[in-house]
Design a protein around this motif. Sequence first.
Motif, PDB file in Angstrom:
ATOM      1  N   ASP A  22       0.850  -1.190   0.000  1.00  0.00           N
ATOM      2  CA  ASP A  22       0.000   0.000   0.000  1.00  0.00           C
ATOM      3  C   ASP A  22       0.888   1.242   0.000  1.00  0.00           C
ATOM      4  OD1 ASP A  22      -2.355  -1.468   0.115  1.00  0.00           O
ATOM      5  OD2 ASP A  22      -2.370  -1.505   2.297  1.00  0.00           O
ATOM      6  N   TYR A  23       0.425   2.279  -0.672  1.00  0.00           N
ATOM      7  CA  TYR A  23       1.190   3.523  -0.718  1.00  0.00           C
ATOM      8  C   TYR A  23       0.639   4.492   0.323  1.00  0.00           C
ATOM      9  CZ  TYR A  23       3.328   7.821  -2.450  1.00  0.00           C
ATOM     10  OH  TYR A  23       4.030   8.994  -2.544  1.00  0.00           O
ATOM     11  N   LEU A  38      -1.012  11.763  -4.380  1.00  0.00           N
ATOM     12  CA  LEU A  38      -1.898  11.161  -5.382  1.00  0.00           C
ATOM     13  C   LEU A  38      -1.256  11.164  -6.770  1.00  0.00           C
ATOM     14  CD1 LEU A  38      -5.382  12.484  -4.252  1.00  0.00           C
ATOM     15  CD2 LEU A  38      -4.689  10.088  -4.417  1.00  0.00           C
ATOM     16  N   ASN A  40       1.954  11.067  -7.339  1.00  0.00           N
ATOM     17  CA  ASN A  40       2.968  10.010  -7.270  1.00  0.00           C
ATOM     18  C   ASN A  40       2.332   8.647  -7.516  1.00  0.00           C
ATOM     19  OD1 ASN A  40       5.016  11.784  -6.698  1.00  0.00           O
ATOM     20  ND2 ASN A  40       5.226  11.206  -4.547  1.00  0.00           N
ATOM     21  N   HIS A  41       1.215   8.412  -6.838  1.00  0.00           N
ATOM     22  CA  HIS A  41       0.536   7.125  -6.957  1.00  0.00           C
ATOM     23  C   HIS A  41       0.108   6.872  -8.405  1.00  0.00           C
ATOM     24  CE1 HIS A  41      -1.481   3.658  -5.216  1.00  0.00           C
ATOM     25  NE2 HIS A  41      -2.578   3.958  -5.882  1.00  0.00           N
ATOM     26  N   TYR A  44       3.145   5.880 -10.338  1.00  0.00           N
ATOM     27  CA  TYR A  44       3.576   4.515 -10.021  1.00  0.00           C
ATOM     28  C   TYR A  44       2.676   3.482 -10.703  1.00  0.00           C
ATOM     29  CZ  TYR A  44       6.088   6.960  -6.265  1.00  0.00           C
ATOM     30  OH  TYR A  44       6.888   7.811  -5.551  1.00  0.00           O
ATOM     31  N   LEU A  53       1.940  -2.787  -6.506  1.00  0.00           N
ATOM     32  CA  LEU A  53       1.205  -1.742  -5.800  1.00  0.00           C
ATOM     33  C   LEU A  53      -0.236  -2.153  -5.531  1.00  0.00           C
ATOM     34  CD1 LEU A  53       1.761   1.135  -4.784  1.00  0.00           C
ATOM     35  CD2 LEU A  53       0.942   1.981  -6.986  1.00  0.00           C
ATOM     36  N   THR A  55      -3.212  -0.496  -2.618  1.00  0.00           N
ATOM     37  CA  THR A  55      -4.092   0.656  -2.444  1.00  0.00           C
ATOM     38  C   THR A  55      -3.340   1.919  -2.015  1.00  0.00           C
ATOM     39  OG1 THR A  55      -4.512   0.160  -0.117  1.00  0.00           O
ATOM     40  CG2 THR A  55      -5.970  -0.865  -1.747  1.00  0.00           C
ATOM     41  N   PHE A  56      -4.042   3.031  -2.127  1.00  0.00           N
ATOM     42  CA  PHE A  56      -3.570   4.319  -1.615  1.00  0.00           C
ATOM     43  C   PHE A  56      -4.242   4.530  -0.264  1.00  0.00           C
ATOM     44  CE2 PHE A  56      -3.854   8.875  -0.980  1.00  0.00           C
ATOM     45  CZ  PHE A  56      -2.627   9.356  -1.415  1.00  0.00           C
ATOM     46  N   LEU A  79      -8.013   4.531  -8.994  1.00  0.00           N
ATOM     47  CA  LEU A  79      -7.481   4.817  -7.662  1.00  0.00           C
ATOM     48  C   LEU A  79      -8.098   3.817  -6.692  1.00  0.00           C
ATOM     49  CD1 LEU A  79      -6.005   6.530  -5.535  1.00  0.00           C
ATOM     50  CD2 LEU A  79      -8.011   8.046  -5.501  1.00  0.00           C
TER      51      LEU A  79
END
Length: 221
Positions: A22-23, A38, A40-41, A44, A53, A55-56, A79
């Motif tokens: 998770d990020y 966000l 960055n995510h 990625y 990867l 979840t955020f 997302l």
Amino acid sequence: MSTATDIGATLSLRALVARSIDYAGLFPPTTLSLETALKNHATYLRSSDAWMLSTFVLPVEKFADAAWFISEFDRNRPLRISALGPKTTNAIDFFEELKTAVKGIREFSGEYENVALVNQLEMPLPPDVGMETLSKMRELLGEVRVRAFWEASAQNAERTISLLAEHNSQTNGQPFNFKLRTGGVTPDAFPSSVQIAKALVAAAKYSVAMKFTAGLHHPIR
């Protein structure tokens, strides 16, 4: 040239690590702004390492702010969110915050369906959790289909995992899972290796899924 051993090792690594990270860019040690985290995510998710990867990690109270950056994502690269509920000091406040989290998940998922998916819910448990508390939690979650990870201290890990397993055995719904904090910004936030090992053994013994948060970027202490 790749050998069969190399290919096997790669497949094994993917089986172990796929969608396991998770990020949490909003939190220490980076403590990024929501916009930066966000973006960055989103970057990625478009990288060659995106397969790792998951979840955020997004606090429920930041759902509305996150909506400003939904355009960074799409149906092909949505997302995926792990909704984070706040820590409370008693069961009454916990239930109120859980109600708020469930409402937020429903509304956010409904408005941004297929572009933003709330897959997980993480929330620290109140003190003195028992079977009645877990049943009430199940009732409040209702039809919200998320993987719920309930956090307890390392000292209470074995007892909590046992309770979660007992609760899971009495329901046909999505099983409850356990979350262990393995670090923070103060020394007392780091459990001992023995405590972590006992939690792992308990999770394996009772077949309760488990995730870790914080501290694992410093695995050797």
